[in-house]
Design a protein around this motif. Structure first.
Motif: not given
Lengths: 404, 129
Positions: A34-57
């Motif tokens: 359950e903790e993993m699922i959001p990081y495959m769907t809505e929070n899919f951003g690349n951690p190297s990206s500077i925009y919001e969903i990247g930062k979430i990752s």
């Protein structure tokens, strides 16, 4: 229950399935998924990206890193995410060897390590390094005295596993760490089987590098970690982007890392409670199995993982045993050559001095959270019949151990 | 291990398993260190295999090959039995995984040993492979 074989035909299995191969892998815990699922769907951003969903990752990866660090008594910036135990072992050993070869070319390991360590060491021998493979006693224990004797002026690395995957023997890691420190040699330990079973404190145990793998403690497959003590001189294994503080390239496997973090948090919080239950089941299982004539326990009687049972039955072969257990819905593992793609019997049992003639008759039952007392009872009810059936079939069985 | 349904059938319900007292020929091949041993017992009447039993220490493929091979040569003449190839045994089992082909080899060798043991006991020249 009904399961499907590879041809899609259904095969009926008596009773419910009993999974006793938790050292091979474990199911992912529901709350981890359950903790993993959001990081495959809505929070899919690349951690190297500077925009919001990247930062979430990126924050999710950092949070997981903190959890791994806490589980080991390490600092966050000492934890690196990898693809699993094999990569961690490869990185630790090759990385130390090449970064320190001006200091020496000698590595010490043991003869019962996982192939990820042994085959890496063998490859390094081809690159001009020299490796000492320490013997073990009949319980699979490395002797600190033997280790001291093996140390040379040019020894750069000691790699000894924390707990063995086949026989569950727990090594005197703290003592080994002390010896390594006194001699200023890097100490790596493969702790893949130990997480969630043995409390670990890398500082107290003087561990410089530690490998772990998520799927062994109810986390996802394809994700592991390498702990590298601050100040350790180590080469990069995977070159590319600047991820993992420029030491391990490749876009982070964010969902798996999040899962690994959650899983290690749960596993370490539950060590005491889970070991208590597992230990009771283990002892009941061992006691019951040793009632079968000509059955022997492999590994150490007490210094062993709470979930590991490894027994050898004379006169029979392990793959046949697994097939008959499978037909009863019991899933286990063996060290028999016939069950390996290399056709080599278990190097661990062989190193413990188990004779070649009987090494093929080994059975490993590794317990997990889903196993109950009822499961142990069922295994103890079914196994004697199966062993007897195969003994009746074997030309090696003496008359007194036959029933037909 | 991915075994065919036929392999699983012969492994789960082996035919001709056991030993023969006062057998006319016995053949044993393999090595416990390698993990498989096959022992074949023959009863011969009028140059035909009137009864055959096997004992096997080994994996699923070894046990299934023993069972299938004994079934294939029961009632056959010694010459016919000698010609049974490991390939034929494997085919009759709907194939074996490549790594397990040597298990069917063991059945062929054990049969040859048993036939030659019979011939020797009869004072006859053993046959060549």
């Amino acid at each position: 229950m009904i399961i499907h074989n590879c041809e899609g035909e259904s095969v009926t299995i008596e009773n419910k399935v009993i999974y006793m191969d938790n050292s091979a892998t474990t199911p992912v815990k529901r709350e981890v998924v359950e903790e993993m699922i959001p990081y495959m769907t809505e929070n899919f951003g690349n951690p190297s990206s500077i925009y919001e969903i990247g930062k979430i990752s990126k924050h999710a990866v950092d949070k997981a890193r903190k959890k791994v660090a806490d589980a080991l008594g390490a600092e966050e910036n000492e934890i690196y995410f990898t693809s699993g135990g094999t990569e961690s072992d490869n990185w630790a050993i090759k990385g130390i060897a090449f970064a320190n070869r001006n200091k020496g070319k000698h590595i010490i390991t043991s003869s019962i390590e996982h192939h990820a360590v042994l085959h890496t060491c063998a490859w390094l021998e081809g690159q001009g390094f020299e490796v000492t493979y320490l013997p073990v006693d009949k319980y699979g224990m490395v002797s600190p005295e033997e280790l001291k004797k093996a140390i040379r002026d040019d020894t750069i690395l000691i790699s000894i596993m924390l707990a063995n995957n086949e026989i569950g023997t727990i090594q005197p890691v703290e003592e080994i760490g002390k010896i390594a420190k006194e001699n200023r040699i890097y100490f790596h330990t493969d702790a893949v089987q130990a997480i969630g079973h043995v409390p670990i404190d890398v500082k107290k145990m003087n561990i410089d590098l530690l490998s772990l793998s998520g799927h062994k403690f109810e986390g996802p497959k394809g994700c592991g970690s390498l702990y590298i003590r601050k100040g350790t001189k180590i080469d990069v294994l995977l070159h590319g982007g600047a991820q993992e503080r420029k030491r391990r390239a490749g876009t982070e496997n964010v969902p798996a890392i999040v899962g690994l973090g959650k899983a290690i948090e749960l596993a370490t919080a539950e060590i005491e409670e889970s070991n208590k239950t597992l230990l009771e089941l283990r002892e009941r299982l061992i006691k019951g199995l040793l009632k079968i004539p000509k059955a022997h326990l492999n590994g150490h009687p007490t210094q062993r993982l709470a979930n590991n049972v490894n027994v050898t039955f004379e006169y029979i072969e392990g793959e046949s045993l697994l097939l008959l257990l499978n037909a009863k819905g019991i899933f286990a593992s063996t060290g028999s050559a016939c069950n390996s793609s290399s056709l080599e019997p278990s190097h661990v049992l062989t190193a413990c001095g188990v004779p070649h003639e009987i090494v093929h008759g080994s059975l490993r039952l590794s317990l997990g959270k889903m196993n109950s007392e009822k499961d142990v009872g069922r295994v103890l009810e079914v196994l004697p019949e199966i062993v007897q059936r195969l003994r009746n079939m074997s030309p090696l069985t003496p008359k007194e151990y036959r029933t037909i | 291990m991915d075994y065919s349904l036929k392999v699983m059938d012969h492994f789960s319900n082996p035919r001709n398993m056991g030993s023969i007292e006062n057998s006319d020929g016995v053949g044993e091949v393999g090595n416990p260190a390698c993990g498989d041993i096959m022992k074949i017992y023959l009863k011969v009447e009028d140059n035909r295999i009137s009864d055959i039993k096997f004992q096997t220490f080994g994996c699923g493929a070894a046990i299934a090959s023993s069972s299938m091979a004994t079934e294939m040569i029961k009632g056959k003449t010694l010459e016919e039995a000698w010609k049974l190839s490991n390939k034929a045994v494997a085919e009759a089992l709907d194939g074996l995984p490549p790594i397990k082909m040597h298990c069917s080899m063991l059945a062929e060798e054990a049969i040859h040993e048993a036939i030659n043991d019979y011939l020797k006991k009869k004072g006859l020249e053993p046959w060549d492979d």
